[in-house]
Design a protein around this motif. Structure first.
Motif, mmCIF file in Angstrom:
data_model
loop_
_atom_site.group_PDB
_atom_site.id
_atom_site.type_symbol
_atom_site.label_atom_id
_atom_site.label_comp_id
_atom_site.label_asym_id
_atom_site.label_seq_id
_atom_site.Cartn_x
_atom_site.Cartn_y
_atom_site.Cartn_z
ATOM 1 N N VAL A 87 0.786 -1.000 0.073
ATOM 2 C CA VAL A 87 -0.075 0.014 -0.009
ATOM 3 C C VAL A 87 0.917 1.114 -0.155
ATOM 4 O O VAL A 87 1.449 1.706 1.190
ATOM 5 N N GLY A 88 1.126 1.710 -1.284
ATOM 6 C CA GLY A 88 2.148 2.849 -1.181
ATOM 7 C C GLY A 88 3.479 2.495 -1.103
ATOM 8 O O GLY A 88 4.106 1.685 -1.347
ATOM 9 N N ASP A 89 4.103 3.243 0.028
ATOM 10 C CA ASP A 89 5.313 2.741 0.545
ATOM 11 C C ASP A 89 5.461 1.745 1.600
ATOM 12 O O ASP A 89 6.340 1.554 2.465
ATOM 13 N N ARG A 90 4.050 1.296 2.166
ATOM 14 C CA ARG A 90 4.076 0.426 3.191
ATOM 15 C C ARG A 90 3.646 -0.978 2.771
ATOM 16 O O ARG A 90 3.261 -1.105 1.605
ATOM 17 N N THR A 91 3.903 -2.047 3.516
ATOM 18 C CA THR A 91 3.763 -3.423 3.423
ATOM 19 C C THR A 91 3.037 -4.078 4.512
ATOM 20 O O THR A 91 3.464 -3.713 5.749
ATOM 21 N N LEU A 92 2.190 -5.030 4.124
ATOM 22 C CA LEU A 92 1.404 -5.720 5.249
ATOM 23 C C LEU A 92 1.652 -7.255 4.742
ATOM 24 O O LEU A 92 1.436 -7.610 3.565
ATOM 25 N N GLU A 93 2.020 -7.986 5.887
ATOM 26 C CA GLU A 93 2.417 -9.456 5.507
ATOM 27 C C GLU A 93 1.534 -10.325 6.382
ATOM 28 O O GLU A 93 1.499 -9.952 7.578
ATOM 29 N N ASP A 94 0.747 -11.327 5.916
ATOM 30 C CA ASP A 94 -0.080 -12.039 6.589
ATOM 31 C C ASP A 94 0.633 -13.070 7.579
ATOM 32 O O ASP A 94 1.548 -13.479 7.248
ATOM 33 N N VAL A 95 -0.076 -13.259 8.646
ATOM 34 C CA VAL A 95 0.333 -14.374 9.513
ATOM 35 C C VAL A 95 -0.799 -15.403 9.575
ATOM 36 O O VAL A 95 -1.215 -15.754 10.879
ATOM 37 N N GLY A 96 -1.735 -15.579 8.603
ATOM 38 C CA GLY A 96 -3.158 -16.384 8.824
ATOM 39 C C GLY A 96 -3.968 -15.224 8.994
ATOM 40 O O GLY A 96 -4.562 -15.234 10.192
ATOM 41 N N THR A 97 -4.711 -14.731 8.254
ATOM 42 C CA THR A 97 -5.527 -13.710 8.375
ATOM 43 C C THR A 97 -6.720 -13.324 7.702
ATOM 44 O O THR A 97 -6.879 -13.582 6.734
ATOM 45 N N VAL A 98 -7.720 -12.491 8.449
ATOM 46 C CA VAL A 98 -8.643 -11.833 7.631
ATOM 47 C C VAL A 98 -8.433 -10.376 8.257
ATOM 48 O O VAL A 98 -8.481 -10.034 9.282
ATOM 49 N N PHE A 99 -8.267 -9.552 7.191
ATOM 50 C CA PHE A 99 -8.129 -7.976 7.535
ATOM 51 C C PHE A 99 -8.638 -7.025 6.521
ATOM 52 O O PHE A 99 -8.814 -7.560 5.332
ATOM 53 N N ASN A 100 -8.899 -5.958 6.937
ATOM 54 C CA ASN A 100 -9.472 -4.761 6.168
ATOM 55 C C ASN A 100 -8.557 -3.864 5.945
ATOM 56 O O ASN A 100 -7.796 -3.159 6.821
ATOM 57 N N VAL A 101 -8.273 -3.330 4.775
ATOM 58 C CA VAL A 101 -7.596 -2.054 4.509
ATOM 59 C C VAL A 101 -8.200 -1.018 3.528
ATOM 60 O O VAL A 101 -8.903 -1.359 2.654
ATOM 61 N N ARG A 102 -7.971 0.317 4.001
ATOM 62 C CA ARG A 102 -8.231 1.317 3.270
ATOM 63 C C ARG A 102 -7.113 2.365 3.036
ATOM 64 O O ARG A 102 -6.379 2.605 4.085
ATOM 65 N N THR A 103 -7.259 2.936 1.782
ATOM 66 C CA THR A 103 -6.096 3.936 1.568
ATOM 67 C C THR A 103 -6.893 4.979 0.712
ATOM 68 O O THR A 103 -7.654 4.872 -0.257
ATOM 69 N N SER A 104 -6.227 6.214 1.033
ATOM 70 C CA SER A 104 -6.487 7.447 0.305
ATOM 71 C C SER A 104 -5.365 8.316 0.122
ATOM 72 O O SER A 104 -4.937 8.558 1.397
ATOM 73 N N GLY A 105 -4.958 8.557 -0.925
ATOM 74 C CA GLY A 105 -3.668 9.457 -1.005
ATOM 75 C C GLY A 105 -2.485 8.897 -0.253
ATOM 76 O O GLY A 105 -2.294 7.596 -0.638
ATOM 77 N N THR A 106 -2.122 9.467 0.740
ATOM 78 C CA THR A 106 -0.752 8.865 1.469
ATOM 79 C C THR A 106 -1.224 8.270 2.791
ATOM 80 O O THR A 106 -0.498 7.701 3.536
ATOM 81 N N ALA A 107 -2.525 8.187 3.093
ATOM 82 C CA ALA A 107 -3.060 7.833 4.541
ATOM 83 C C ALA A 107 -3.503 6.096 4.064
ATOM 84 O O ALA A 107 -3.866 5.707 2.949
ATOM 85 N N MET A 108 -3.349 5.548 5.058
ATOM 86 C CA MET A 108 -3.913 3.968 5.289
ATOM 87 C C MET A 108 -4.359 3.691 6.460
ATOM 88 O O MET A 108 -3.670 3.968 7.458
ATOM 89 N N GLN A 109 -5.208 2.678 6.583
ATOM 90 C CA GLN A 109 -5.784 2.160 7.611
ATOM 91 C C GLN A 109 -5.940 0.706 7.448
ATOM 92 O O GLN A 109 -6.344 0.175 6.676
ATOM 93 N N VAL A 110 -5.437 -0.091 8.655
ATOM 94 C CA VAL A 110 -5.895 -1.593 8.411
ATOM 95 C C VAL A 110 -6.160 -1.997 9.748
ATOM 96 O O VAL A 110 -6.153 -1.231 10.833
ATOM 97 N N GLU A 111 -7.206 -2.999 9.665
ATOM 98 C CA GLU A 111 -7.934 -3.467 10.921
ATOM 99 C C GLU A 111 -7.930 -4.904 10.753
ATOM 100 O O GLU A 111 -8.279 -5.556 9.640
ATOM 101 N N VAL A 112 -7.546 -5.786 11.870
ATOM 102 C CA VAL A 112 -7.350 -7.127 11.652
ATOM 103 C C VAL A 112 -8.438 -7.778 12.366
ATOM 104 O O VAL A 112 -8.844 -7.548 13.605
ATOM 105 N N ALA A 113 -9.138 -8.502 11.660
ATOM 106 C CA ALA A 113 -10.688 -9.350 12.172
ATOM 107 C C ALA A 113 -10.066 -10.682 12.583
ATOM 108 O O ALA A 113 -10.617 -11.189 13.618
ATOM 109 N N GLN A 114 -9.132 -11.523 12.162
ATOM 110 C CA GLN A 114 -8.834 -12.647 12.559
ATOM 111 C C GLN A 114 -7.037 -12.963 12.547
ATOM 112 O O GLN A 114 -6.672 -12.099 11.396
ATOM 113 N N GLY A 115 -6.446 -13.739 13.198
ATOM 114 C CA GLY A 115 -4.965 -13.807 12.915
ATOM 115 C C GLY A 115 -4.277 -12.717 13.156
ATOM 116 O O GLY A 115 -4.394 -12.166 14.080
ATOM 117 N N ALA A 116 -3.185 -12.275 12.266
ATOM 118 C CA ALA A 116 -2.563 -11.158 12.383
ATOM 119 C C ALA A 116 -1.655 -10.804 11.243
ATOM 120 O O ALA A 116 -1.610 -11.572 10.344
#
Length: 228
Positions: A87-116
């Motif tokens: 996501v832009g210059d950021r990286t998310l790597e799963d550890v067995g996961t359900v997660f939600n990501v939102r991005t707009s411009g240079t901002a990002m938000q991630v929320e983890v529902a399961q796993g990590a």
């Protein structure tokens, strides 16, 4: 991901775009008010909210780049070859996961529902477990916590807020329903707490918002205005 500038757009059924690249890269895009769910070759499932674009790779389904908008990922875990989302210059790597990501411009938000997931940006490393949230902007990151049942609520037709500004609420409704919303200037930062059900026709949602917000929601030629 390699540059997308040389891609050729082919419009497919359902209003989403598929752009092929000689390297095996392609993108999927949704319009405002449209959602799209699909599976990758490794079993990972992705659901895109409206006004969202994601870049994928046919040769390696364990990599993706969220270019804009919002998506929920249900990742098939493989400890040898983890799923990586850029996501832009950021990286998310799963550890067995359900997660939600939102991005707009240079901002990002991630929320983890399961796993990590592991968040990486430059020298910053943060592990996020179920219920953890992280908001990243140019000036730094803020971590928090949220009930897992609320995460990715848009996939189930509901938006849940706790003291969030109305400008964010309006943007979420526009993304999910395709309804352009103009706020009175003095309302942009006004906080809102509550649950907005997105089901029903536009008239039903309009009345529901008036009741929840205690404000006047007026139809215009291209959407709604919200004012006192």
């Amino acid at each position: 991901m390699p540059a997308l500038a040389a891609s050729v757009a082919l419009v497919l059924a359902g209003g989403w775009a598929f752009r092929s690249h000689s390297t095996g890269d392609y993108t999927i895009r949704t319009a405002a008010g449209e959602s799209r769910s699909f599976a990758l070759g490794d079993g990972t499932r992705i659901m895109l909210n409206g006004s969202t674009e994601i870049a994928l790779n046919r040769d390696d389904p364990r990599q993706a780049a969220l270019l804009s908008g919002e998506a929920q990922f249900t990742v098939h875990h493989d400890p040898v070859h983890p799923f990586t989302l850029i996501v832009g210059d950021r990286t998310l790597e799963d550890v067995g996961t359900v997660f939600n990501v939102r991005t707009s411009g240079t901002a990002m938000q991630v929320e983890v529902a399961q796993g990590a997931v592991r968040y990486e940006a430059g020298e910053t490393r943060v592990r996020l477990d179920a219920g953890d949230t992280l908001s990243a902007k140019d000036d730094g990151i803020v971590t928090g916590h949220r009930a897992t049942a609320e995460i990715g609520g848009w996939t189930r037709g509901r938006l849940v807020y706790h003291d969030r500004p109305l400008i964010e609420v309006a943007a979420d409704i526009t993304r999910s329903r395709g309804m352009a919303i103009e706020l009175a200037p003095d309302l942009a930062a006004q906080p809102f707490t509550g649950v907005i059900q997105l089901d029903g026709d536009d008239a039903t949602l309009q009345k529901r918002l008036e009741s929840l917000l205690g404000l006047k929601v007026t139809s215009t030629a291209d959407g709604w205005t919200i004012a006192k």
